[in-house]
Design a protein around this motif. Structure first.
Motif, PDB file in Angstrom:
ATOM      1  N   GLU A   1      14.137  25.792 -28.982  1.00  0.00           N
ATOM      2  CA  GLU A   1      14.789  25.322 -30.207  1.00  0.00           C
ATOM      3  C   GLU A   1      15.447  26.487 -30.953  1.00  0.00           C
ATOM      4  O   GLU A   1      16.576  26.371 -31.445  1.00  0.00           O
ATOM      5  CB  GLU A   1      13.768  24.631 -31.114  1.00  0.00           C
ATOM      6  CG  GLU A   1      14.381  24.064 -32.381  1.00  0.00           C
ATOM      7  CD  GLU A   1      13.389  23.252 -33.211  1.00  0.00           C
ATOM      8  OE1 GLU A   1      13.854  22.379 -33.963  1.00  0.00           O
ATOM      9  OE2 GLU A   1      12.165  23.488 -33.085  1.00  0.00           O
ATOM     10  N   LYS A   2      14.746  27.621 -31.028  1.00  0.00           N
ATOM     11  CA  LYS A   2      15.314  28.799 -31.703  1.00  0.00           C
ATOM     12  C   LYS A   2      16.566  29.293 -30.980  1.00  0.00           C
ATOM     13  O   LYS A   2      17.588  29.619 -31.611  1.00  0.00           O
ATOM     14  CB  LYS A   2      14.280  29.918 -31.788  1.00  0.00           C
ATOM     15  CG  LYS A   2      14.810  31.153 -32.537  1.00  0.00           C
ATOM     16  CD  LYS A   2      13.796  32.266 -32.601  1.00  0.00           C
ATOM     17  CE  LYS A   2      14.235  33.410 -33.500  1.00  0.00           C
ATOM     18  NZ  LYS A   2      15.647  33.801 -33.420  1.00  0.00           N
ATOM     19  N   LEU A   3      16.510  29.364 -29.655  1.00  0.00           N
ATOM     20  CA  LEU A   3      17.662  29.818 -28.878  1.00  0.00           C
ATOM     21  C   LEU A   3      18.879  28.934 -29.150  1.00  0.00           C
ATOM     22  O   LEU A   3      19.993  29.429 -29.362  1.00  0.00           O
ATOM     23  CB  LEU A   3      17.337  29.804 -27.375  1.00  0.00           C
ATOM     24  CG  LEU A   3      16.270  30.788 -26.878  1.00  0.00           C
ATOM     25  CD1 LEU A   3      15.934  30.507 -25.418  1.00  0.00           C
ATOM     26  CD2 LEU A   3      16.715  32.235 -27.046  1.00  0.00           C
ATOM     27  N   LEU A   4      18.655  27.624 -29.169  1.00  0.00           N
ATOM     28  CA  LEU A   4      19.755  26.688 -29.401  1.00  0.00           C
ATOM     29  C   LEU A   4      20.286  26.799 -30.827  1.00  0.00           C
ATOM     30  O   LEU A   4      21.497  26.817 -31.058  1.00  0.00           O
ATOM     31  CB  LEU A   4      19.293  25.257 -29.112  1.00  0.00           C
ATOM     32  CG  LEU A   4      18.959  24.968 -27.640  1.00  0.00           C
ATOM     33  CD1 LEU A   4      18.207  23.648 -27.509  1.00  0.00           C
ATOM     34  CD2 LEU A   4      20.223  24.943 -26.789  1.00  0.00           C
ATOM     35  N   ASN A   5      19.375  26.893 -31.788  1.00  0.00           N
ATOM     36  CA  ASN A   5      19.793  27.026 -33.190  1.00  0.00           C
ATOM     37  C   ASN A   5      20.586  28.312 -33.436  1.00  0.00           C
ATOM     38  O   ASN A   5      21.478  28.355 -34.289  1.00  0.00           O
ATOM     39  CB  ASN A   5      18.579  26.987 -34.130  1.00  0.00           C
ATOM     40  CG  ASN A   5      17.991  25.588 -34.240  1.00  0.00           C
ATOM     41  OD1 ASN A   5      18.657  24.603 -33.919  1.00  0.00           O
ATOM     42  ND2 ASN A   5      16.746  25.509 -34.679  1.00  0.00           N
ATOM     43  N   ASP A   6      20.242  29.358 -32.676  1.00  0.00           N
ATOM     44  CA  ASP A   6      20.917  30.647 -32.845  1.00  0.00           C
ATOM     45  C   ASP A   6      22.279  30.692 -32.155  1.00  0.00           C
ATOM     46  O   ASP A   6      23.043  31.642 -32.351  1.00  0.00           O
ATOM     47  CB  ASP A   6      20.044  31.786 -32.320  1.00  0.00           C
ATOM     48  CG  ASP A   6      18.890  32.124 -33.258  1.00  0.00           C
ATOM     49  OD1 ASP A   6      18.891  31.617 -34.397  1.00  0.00           O
ATOM     50  OD2 ASP A   6      18.001  32.898 -32.844  1.00  0.00           O
ATOM     51  N   GLY A   7      22.564  29.697 -31.313  1.00  0.00           N
ATOM     52  CA  GLY A   7      23.894  29.643 -30.705  1.00  0.00           C
ATOM     53  C   GLY A   7      23.956  29.607 -29.192  1.00  0.00           C
ATOM     54  O   GLY A   7      25.049  29.648 -28.613  1.00  0.00           O
ATOM     55  N   ALA A   8      22.805  29.515 -28.518  1.00  0.00           N
ATOM     56  CA  ALA A   8      22.831  29.394 -27.058  1.00  0.00           C
ATOM     57  C   ALA A   8      23.241  27.973 -26.658  1.00  0.00           C
ATOM     58  O   ALA A   8      22.850  27.008 -27.305  1.00  0.00           O
ATOM     59  CB  ALA A   8      21.460  29.716 -26.469  1.00  0.00           C
ATOM     60  N   GLU A   9      24.017  27.868 -25.606  1.00  0.00           N
ATOM     61  CA  GLU A   9      24.348  26.559 -25.041  1.00  0.00           C
ATOM     62  C   GLU A   9      23.628  26.332 -23.715  1.00  0.00           C
ATOM     63  O   GLU A   9      23.533  25.206 -23.253  1.00  0.00           O
ATOM     64  CB  GLU A   9      25.861  26.429 -24.862  1.00  0.00           C
ATOM     65  CG  GLU A   9      26.594  26.386 -26.198  1.00  0.00           C
ATOM     66  CD  GLU A   9      28.087  26.171 -26.034  1.00  0.00           C
ATOM     67  OE1 GLU A   9      28.469  25.196 -25.369  1.00  0.00           O
ATOM     68  OE2 GLU A   9      28.852  26.976 -26.583  1.00  0.00           O
ATOM     69  N   ILE A  10      23.163  27.431 -23.119  1.00  0.00           N
ATOM     70  CA  ILE A  10      22.414  27.352 -21.869  1.00  0.00           C
ATOM     71  C   ILE A  10      21.067  28.028 -22.092  1.00  0.00           C
ATOM     72  O   ILE A  10      20.993  29.096 -22.705  1.00  0.00           O
ATOM     73  CB  ILE A  10      23.152  28.077 -20.721  1.00  0.00           C
ATOM     74  CG1 ILE A  10      24.595  27.579 -20.589  1.00  0.00           C
ATOM     75  CG2 ILE A  10      22.397  27.904 -19.399  1.00  0.00           C
ATOM     76  CD1 ILE A  10      25.474  28.472 -19.726  1.00  0.00           C
ATOM     77  N   ILE A  11      19.999  27.397 -21.599  1.00  0.00           N
ATOM     78  CA  ILE A  11      18.668  28.017 -21.634  1.00  0.00           C
ATOM     79  C   ILE A  11      18.273  28.340 -20.201  1.00  0.00           C
ATOM     80  O   ILE A  11      18.249  27.454 -19.342  1.00  0.00           O
ATOM     81  CB  ILE A  11      17.628  27.076 -22.278  1.00  0.00           C
ATOM     82  CG1 ILE A  11      17.989  26.832 -23.738  1.00  0.00           C
ATOM     83  CG2 ILE A  11      16.229  27.673 -22.175  1.00  0.00           C
ATOM     84  CD1 ILE A  11      17.109  25.813 -24.414  1.00  0.00           C
TER      85      ILE A  11
END
Length: 292
Positions: free
Chosen positions: A55-65
């Protein structure tokens, strides 16, 4: 020097039927499910903490995990595919359920782990081995029809971190890419992403040369992924630790973006996002939106 990569730069990927446009660079956020990764081992290796970090990665601007069940740092514990699958558990399906917009890449060199991940809903296969550690990998990826990240690496698990001084690192990487992409295309794998393999069996000098010659890697035929986050070729010459080189890393990110890099694989997503925004605003100011 003439800039060859600018001839072809409007890439897209077919991720499970979803078309992903790479005209703007994308961020791949790293989610290690490992107890022994070099900079964040043990932080996210249960379902709750993995979901929170996603969730943090996505909120910070990642589109791919990028989900990695096995550490590939030097002297890491070697795991079987069964152990990788056990570590992953329900994490992929849980992330897909909570964040359906997220693209998930699976960092594995095992065909069996790819099959499991495909059934759980992954969108991209990220194989550090170039199909060299598991001979079934290319056929399995072809069956899934998922995009495949092809990384330059030494030919075996045992030798992947052996330092080689290449006569011409860019030429060597391109010869490898040419041979492997031909194999992949013959098997029907068309969505290919190229990763030059920073941190794997290359000298500091050669890795800095790859940074400076990013525009010539892969001849512009396929999108380039650059994974330099927290890598020792940056922090060791500076006498720093992996966690203290963010400023230097962003300068290098900016350098590769200017040369056409399309995906940045990072731990520090928010800072990489700022770098991409800085790069894109500078393009607009120069009136060069049609270039990289």
């Amino acid at each position: 020097m003439e800039n060859h990569s600018s001839l072809i730069n409007n890439y897209s990927l077919n991720c499970n039927g979803k078309l992903v446009d790479l005209s703007s660079p994308k961020i791949m956020g790293i989610l290690n499910l490992t107890p022994d990764s070099f900079s964040d081992g043990g932080q996210f290796n249960n379902e709750k903490s993995a979901l929170q970090h996603a969730e943090k990665l996505l909120n910070d601007g990642a589109e791919i995990i990028d989900i990695g069940p096995q550490s590939t740092r030097p002297n890491a514990e070697f795991l079987s595919s069964e152990e990788e699958i056990r570590r992953i558990g329900n994490i992929i399906s849980n992330i897909k359920k909570e964040f359906p917009q997220a693209l998930i890449s699976l960092d594995t060199f095992y065909a069996e782990t790819v099959k499991f991940g495909f059934n759980e809903g992954v969108d991209i296969v990220n194989d550090i081995s170039g199909g060299q550690f598991d001979k079934k990998m290319f056929d399995t990826v072809a069956e899934t029809k998922l995009p495949y990240i092809l990384m330059h690496v030494n030919p075996s698990y045992e030798t992947m971190h052996d330092k080689i001084k290449f006569d011409d690192i860019t030429l060597n990487v391109n010869q490898y890419f040419s041979q492997k992409t031909n194999e992949l295309l013959q098997k029907g794998i068309k969505d290919i992403i190229l990763d030059p393999g920073f941190g794997f069996g290359k000298t500091v000098e050669d890795q800095m040369r790859m940074i400076n010659e990013t525009q010539f890697l892969g001849f512009g035929k396929f999108p380039l992924l650059i994974g330099i986050s927290r890598k020792s070729f940056i922090y060791k010459p500076l006498g720093k630790s992996a966690l203290d080189i963010n400023e230097e890393t962003q300068k290098l990110h900016l350098k590769v973006l200017k040369q056409g890099a399309k995906i940045l694989r990072v731990h520090d997503v928010a800072d990489a996002k700022k770098t991409i925004l800085e790069w894109e605003s500078s393009r607009i100011e120069r009136g060069s939106v049609g270039e990289f």
